[in-house]
Write an enzyme that holds these catalytic residues in place. Sequence first.
Site, PDB file in Angstrom:
ATOM      1  N   GLN A 258       9.988   1.966  16.133  1.00  0.00           N
ATOM      2  CA  GLN A 258      10.456   0.864  15.280  1.00  0.00           C
ATOM      3  C   GLN A 258      11.885   1.147  14.817  1.00  0.00           C
ATOM      4  O   GLN A 258      12.738   0.270  14.836  1.00  0.00           O
ATOM      5  CB  GLN A 258       9.514   0.743  14.081  1.00  0.00           C
ATOM      6  CG  GLN A 258      10.042  -0.085  12.936  1.00  0.00           C
ATOM      7  CD  GLN A 258       9.001  -0.290  11.831  1.00  0.00           C
ATOM      8  OE1 GLN A 258       8.055  -1.028  12.013  1.00  0.00           O
ATOM      9  NE2 GLN A 258       9.168   0.357  10.693  1.00  0.00           N
TER      10      GLN A 258
ATOM     11  N   GLN B 122      10.906   7.937   9.634  1.00  0.00           N
ATOM     12  CA  GLN B 122      10.874   8.527  10.984  1.00  0.00           C
ATOM     13  C   GLN B 122       9.485   8.425  11.623  1.00  0.00           C
ATOM     14  O   GLN B 122       9.354   8.458  12.835  1.00  0.00           O
ATOM     15  CB  GLN B 122      11.293   9.999  10.915  1.00  0.00           C
ATOM     16  CG  GLN B 122      11.436  10.655  12.272  1.00  0.00           C
ATOM     17  CD  GLN B 122      11.409  12.162  12.194  1.00  0.00           C
ATOM     18  OE1 GLN B 122      12.010  12.747  11.295  1.00  0.00           O
ATOM     19  NE2 GLN B 122      10.716  12.807  13.123  1.00  0.00           N
TER      20      GLN B 122
ATOM     21  N   MET C 204       2.004  10.831   6.263  1.00  0.00           N
ATOM     22  CA  MET C 204       1.539   9.826   5.297  1.00  0.00           C
ATOM     23  C   MET C 204       1.658   8.439   5.887  1.00  0.00           C
ATOM     24  O   MET C 204       2.644   8.112   6.555  1.00  0.00           O
ATOM     25  CB  MET C 204       2.359   9.935   4.015  1.00  0.00           C
ATOM     26  CG  MET C 204       2.006  11.213   3.282  1.00  0.00           C
ATOM     27  SD  MET C 204       2.771  11.269   1.687  1.00  0.00           S
ATOM     28  CE  MET C 204       2.204  12.869   1.131  1.00  0.00           C
TER      29      MET C 204
ATOM     30  N   ALA D 268       0.866  -1.191   0.000  1.00  0.00           N
ATOM     31  CA  ALA D 268       0.000   0.000   0.000  1.00  0.00           C
ATOM     32  C   ALA D 268       0.900   1.239   0.000  1.00  0.00           C
ATOM     33  O   ALA D 268       0.788   2.134   0.849  1.00  0.00           O
ATOM     34  CB  ALA D 268      -0.966   0.006   1.182  1.00  0.00           C
ATOM     35  N   LEU D 269       1.805   1.248  -0.948  1.00  0.00           N
ATOM     36  CA  LEU D 269       2.878   2.253  -0.975  1.00  0.00           C
ATOM     37  C   LEU D 269       2.338   3.665  -1.204  1.00  0.00           C
ATOM     38  O   LEU D 269       1.443   3.886  -2.008  1.00  0.00           O
ATOM     39  CB  LEU D 269       3.893   1.901  -2.067  1.00  0.00           C
ATOM     40  CG  LEU D 269       4.519   0.504  -1.954  1.00  0.00           C
ATOM     41  CD1 LEU D 269       5.502   0.269  -3.095  1.00  0.00           C
ATOM     42  CD2 LEU D 269       5.205   0.303  -0.608  1.00  0.00           C
TER      43      LEU D 269
ATOM     44  N   HIS E 192       6.861   5.967   1.402  1.00  0.00           N
ATOM     45  CA  HIS E 192       7.664   4.814   0.967  1.00  0.00           C
ATOM     46  C   HIS E 192       8.550   5.195  -0.216  1.00  0.00           C
ATOM     47  O   HIS E 192       9.702   4.774  -0.306  1.00  0.00           O
ATOM     48  CB  HIS E 192       6.757   3.668   0.508  1.00  0.00           C
ATOM     49  CG  HIS E 192       5.959   3.029   1.598  1.00  0.00           C
ATOM     50  ND1 HIS E 192       4.594   3.077   1.642  1.00  0.00           N
ATOM     51  CD2 HIS E 192       6.349   2.314   2.684  1.00  0.00           C
ATOM     52  CE1 HIS E 192       4.152   2.417   2.689  1.00  0.00           C
ATOM     53  NE2 HIS E 192       5.192   1.952   3.355  1.00  0.00           N
TER      54      HIS E 192
ATOM     55  N   GLN F  18       3.116  -9.069  13.510  1.00  0.00           N
ATOM     56  CA  GLN F  18       3.198  -7.749  14.155  1.00  0.00           C
ATOM     57  C   GLN F  18       1.820  -7.119  14.347  1.00  0.00           C
ATOM     58  O   GLN F  18       1.721  -5.976  14.765  1.00  0.00           O
ATOM     59  CB  GLN F  18       4.138  -6.821  13.383  1.00  0.00           C
ATOM     60  CG  GLN F  18       3.634  -6.344  12.041  1.00  0.00           C
ATOM     61  CD  GLN F  18       4.709  -5.570  11.295  1.00  0.00           C
ATOM     62  OE1 GLN F  18       5.638  -6.153  10.746  1.00  0.00           O
ATOM     63  NE2 GLN F  18       4.617  -4.260  11.284  1.00  0.00           N
TER      64      GLN F  18
END
Length: 283
Positions: A155, A150, A186, A32-33, A37, A61
């Site tokens: 993560q 970021q 985003m 789902a870029l 990304h 996850q």
Amino acid sequence: MHVFKTNKDLIYFLENERIKGNKIGFVPTMGALHPGHMALIRNALKDNDISVCSIFVNPTQFNNEEDLKKYPRKVEEDLGKLEHEGCQVVYLPEDHELYDDPSMLRTTINFGGIENILEGRYRPGHLKGVGLIVAKLFNIVKPHNAYFGQKDIQQFYLIRQLIHDLSYDIRLHCIPTQREEDGLAMSSRNRRIPPEYRPVASKFYECLLECKQLLKDGQDVEGIISFANDYLSGFFPLRLEYIALVGTEDFSLLNRKMDSGQQALCIAGYIDNIRIIDNVLLN
Ligand code: PAF
């Protein structure tokens, strides 16, 4: 663009590239870029001879079955975007290439606490699932450089620790959050925000900026939490889950802004039932 569906084919291809002396960049994704990304991909393309993007919706996850089921899957669209950007390799494995049975995992990585606060507290098991899949992907791709956004700052620091503690020879890159015009970070989940609620979605970012200023003016974190709760409750259907200040050196929780060292103000909440996370750096 090469699309590999099995570990064996991908490993064989990349081994040959390494023998030729080519540098490999890696961008792990769950598909789902979006432009966030694509910024990671562009950075990988700039620094490396071969860039690999993985698309795998990692079941371990997700702490919530419904979230996993509803996670957007747009493989054809994603492949078009990667091809257009000039990405050379896509790794698109079926679940069984990575897990015989995700519910039967016996190995877990203990990160010493970072996996239990903030995202780890509200999404139990999430960060351990991320750590394990990233370790598996690193072992398969063996990249020279890896790129993360970021926006998922906890993560990022967990992976930094993984690379350090398990002695991976990988250079890690943190790419700044890409934002919509109104400031909304985003995210693949943004596609699920109902259009009638989209105008208030940017209030999380506005709240972060207000709180950042308050911290700079000397307000402590307790004051920030109460400010953020009041602020967001003014915009239906927003709900705060947490707002917290961390020192990025060891990702420890802080009570107030420090004069030295990098710190991040992190927020998580909901627009109706869509989860939003974001953060800003302080120094
Ligand atoms: O950030 C993500 O999309 C995922 O957590 C990652 C790093 C691809 C692991 O599944």
